[in-house]
Design a protein around this motif. Structure first.
Motif, short mmCIF file in Angstrom:
data_model
loop_
_atom_site.label_atom_id
_atom_site.label_comp_id
_atom_site.label_asym_id
_atom_site.label_seq_id
_atom_site.Cartn_x
_atom_site.Cartn_y
_atom_site.Cartn_z
N THR A 122 6.92 3.91 -3.25
CA THR A 122 6.55 2.68 -2.55
C THR A 122 7.65 2.24 -1.61
OG1 THR A 122 5.32 2.03 -4.53
CG2 THR A 122 5.69 0.34 -2.85
N PHE A 123 8.87 2.32 -2.06
CA PHE A 123 10.00 1.87 -1.25
C PHE A 123 10.36 2.90 -0.18
CE2 PHE A 123 10.14 -0.62 -5.06
CZ PHE A 123 10.54 -1.86 -4.63
N ILE A 124 10.11 4.16 -0.46
CA ILE A 124 10.29 5.18 0.57
C ILE A 124 9.31 4.91 1.72
CG2 ILE A 124 10.04 7.63 1.11
CD1 ILE A 124 10.97 8.21 -1.76
N LYS A 125 8.07 4.57 1.37
CA LYS A 125 7.08 4.26 2.39
C LYS A 125 7.50 3.04 3.20
CE LYS A 125 3.84 6.19 2.87
NZ LYS A 125 3.53 7.32 3.80
N LEU A 126 8.10 2.05 2.55
CA LEU A 126 8.62 0.88 3.26
C LEU A 126 9.71 1.30 4.24
CD1 LEU A 126 8.92 -2.19 3.65
CD2 LEU A 126 10.47 -2.20 1.68
N GLY A 127 10.59 2.18 3.80
CA GLY A 127 11.65 2.67 4.69
C GLY A 127 11.09 3.42 5.88
N GLN A 128 10.03 4.20 5.66
CA GLN A 128 9.40 4.91 6.77
C GLN A 128 8.83 3.94 7.79
OE1 GLN A 128 6.48 7.31 4.78
NE2 GLN A 128 7.93 8.92 4.24
N ALA A 129 8.24 2.87 7.31
CA ALA A 129 7.69 1.87 8.23
C ALA A 129 8.80 1.22 9.05
CB ALA A 129 6.92 0.81 7.44
N ASP A 212 1.95 10.94 -11.15
CA ASP A 212 1.88 9.54 -11.60
C ASP A 212 1.92 8.56 -10.43
OD1 ASP A 212 1.53 7.73 -13.61
OD2 ASP A 212 3.65 7.50 -14.05
N MET A 213 1.38 8.97 -9.29
CA MET A 213 1.49 8.15 -8.08
C MET A 213 0.74 6.83 -8.20
SD MET A 213 2.74 7.94 -5.07
CE MET A 213 3.27 9.63 -4.85
N LEU A 214 -0.47 6.87 -8.75
CA LEU A 214 -1.27 5.65 -8.83
C LEU A 214 -0.56 4.58 -9.65
CD1 LEU A 214 -3.92 4.11 -8.37
CD2 LEU A 214 -4.83 5.21 -10.43
N ARG A 215 -0.05 4.95 -10.79
CA ARG A 215 0.62 3.98 -11.66
C ARG A 215 1.87 3.41 -10.98
NH1 ARG A 215 4.83 3.63 -14.95
NH2 ARG A 215 4.69 2.30 -16.81
N LYS A 216 2.68 4.27 -10.38
CA LYS A 216 3.94 3.83 -9.79
C LYS A 216 3.70 2.88 -8.62
CE LYS A 216 6.59 7.95 -11.06
NZ LYS A 216 7.24 9.20 -10.56
N VAL A 217 2.81 3.25 -7.72
CA VAL A 217 2.55 2.42 -6.54
C VAL A 217 1.88 1.11 -6.94
CG1 VAL A 217 1.29 2.27 -4.36
CG2 VAL A 217 2.47 4.40 -4.98
N SER A 218 0.93 1.19 -7.85
CA SER A 218 0.24 -0.02 -8.30
C SER A 218 1.21 -1.00 -8.94
CB SER A 218 -0.86 0.36 -9.31
OG SER A 218 -1.44 -0.79 -9.87
N LEU A 219 2.10 -0.50 -9.79
CA LEU A 219 3.09 -1.36 -10.44
C LEU A 219 4.03 -1.98 -9.42
CD1 LEU A 219 4.54 -2.57 -12.86
CD2 LEU A 219 5.70 -0.37 -13.19
N ASP A 220 4.50 -1.19 -8.47
CA ASP A 220 5.43 -1.71 -7.46
C ASP A 220 4.77 -2.79 -6.61
OD1 ASP A 220 7.62 -0.27 -8.23
OD2 ASP A 220 7.33 1.35 -6.78
N LEU A 221 3.53 -2.59 -6.23
CA LEU A 221 2.84 -3.60 -5.42
C LEU A 221 2.67 -4.90 -6.21
CD1 LEU A 221 0.10 -1.42 -3.66
CD2 LEU A 221 2.19 -2.35 -2.66
N PHE A 222 2.36 -4.78 -7.49
CA PHE A 222 2.23 -5.97 -8.32
C PHE A 222 3.58 -6.68 -8.46
CE2 PHE A 222 2.39 -8.05 -12.51
CZ PHE A 222 1.36 -8.97 -12.35
N VAL A 223 4.66 -5.91 -8.67
CA VAL A 223 6.00 -6.49 -8.80
C VAL A 223 6.42 -7.17 -7.51
CG1 VAL A 223 8.44 -5.90 -9.06
CG2 VAL A 223 6.76 -4.97 -10.66
N MET A 224 6.12 -6.55 -6.37
CA MET A 224 6.47 -7.15 -5.08
C MET A 224 5.76 -8.48 -4.87
SD MET A 224 6.44 -3.91 -2.45
CE MET A 224 7.77 -2.70 -2.45
N ARG A 225 4.48 -8.53 -5.23
CA ARG A 225 3.75 -9.79 -5.09
C ARG A 225 4.31 -10.86 -6.02
NH1 ARG A 225 -0.98 -9.93 -2.36
NH2 ARG A 225 -1.65 -11.69 -3.62
N LYS A 226 4.65 -10.44 -7.23
CA LYS A 226 5.21 -11.37 -8.20
C LYS A 226 6.55 -11.90 -7.71
CE LYS A 226 6.42 -11.81 -13.09
NZ LYS A 226 6.45 -11.13 -14.41
N ALA A 227 7.40 -11.00 -7.19
CA ALA A 227 8.70 -11.42 -6.67
C ALA A 227 8.55 -12.36 -5.49
CB ALA A 227 9.52 -10.19 -6.29
N ALA A 228 7.59 -12.05 -4.60
CA ALA A 228 7.37 -12.91 -3.43
C ALA A 228 6.99 -14.32 -3.84
CB ALA A 228 6.29 -12.29 -2.54
N LYS A 229 6.16 -14.44 -4.86
CA LYS A 229 5.75 -15.78 -5.35
C LYS A 229 6.95 -16.52 -5.94
CE LYS A 229 0.93 -14.63 -6.29
NZ LYS A 229 -0.13 -14.49 -7.35
#
Length: 232
Positions: A122-129, A212-229
């Motif tokens: 997830t964070f690698i994809k952020l770096g690519q962007a 395990d891509m689905l689990r890792k990306v899904s968890l990271d997206l949830f954590v990011m939203r939680k941190a943003a709040k």
């Protein structure tokens, strides 16, 4: 499992009577490995992963319901991200306050790339962007972040070849007469091998999704939203 999110792609020209599916890009991801069901059944069959129960589409509410039942995993990942990132941001803040940031731009850029790599897909994809956003990052950071597009550490061949065999239902040496000993490229979501089809001699590129891509990306997206709040 039919629905585990692994991906192997064979990119080649369509032969007259191929053993493998004929399109130029043959997608053998779970949803494409077999003919899809009727539209009335798609939602029921492909809405969740059978191994994990995670939604296969980006459904914010469904993802939140899933991870709210697993607070240990969420808090563990949140702590992992914060504990890895905090020293880097502290160092950057100190450089900025002391006026040393410009002189350490290349060093900090390399550290940022290493941090994003360590944090996962997830964070690698952020770096690519960010690597194509000169309005947000400087030249040193862009140069380093562009390495995340195809120079990410690969995962073991044993895992990749097992994924190919599971999705295609054949042994690797039954599908290919030759395949590169190591990936020719690796990025955030997968890695690529050069191979030759045993059926017709065509040279192909085989892309295998990280495990395990689905689990890792899904968890990271949830954590990011939680941190943003938390920081709102």
């Amino acid at each position: 499992s039919r629905h585990r999110p692994v991906l192997a792609r064979l990119a080649t020209e369509a032969p007259p009577k191929p053993t493998l599916p004929p399109p130029t890009v043959v997608d053998v991801s779970p949803a494409a490995a077999s003919p899809p069901p009727t539209s009335a059944l798609v939602e029921n069959v492909f809405d969740t992963d059978t191994d994990t129960g995670l939604p296969l589409n980006y459904d914010i509410d469904a993802i939140a319901r899933y991870w709210k039942q697993k607070p240990a995993a969420v808090n563990g990942r949140l702590w992992d991200v914060v504990s890895r990132a905090a020293p880097f941001f502290a160092a950057v803040a100190l450089d900025w306050r002391t006026g040393a940031l410009a002189g350490k731009a290349e060093k900090r850029a390399a550290e940022a790339r290493e941090l994003l790599t360590a944090l996962g897909p997830t964070f690698i994809k952020l770096g690519q962007a960010l690597s194509v956003r000169p309005d947000l990052v400087g030249p040193a950071a862009m140069n380093e972040l562009q390495l995340l597009c195809d120079a990410v550490p690969s995962f073991p061949n044993e895992v990749a070849f097992a994924t190919i065999e599971e999705e295609l239902g054949m042994k690797v040496d039954e599908i290919f007469s030759e395949i590169s000993e190591r990936p020719i490229a690796a990025a955030s979501l997968g890695q690529v091998y050069r191979a030759r089809l045993r059926s017709n001699g065509k040279e192909v590129a085989v892309k295998v999704q990280r495990p395990d891509m689905l689990r890792k990306v899904s968890l990271d997206l949830f954590v990011m939203r939680k941190a943003a709040k938390m920081f709102q």
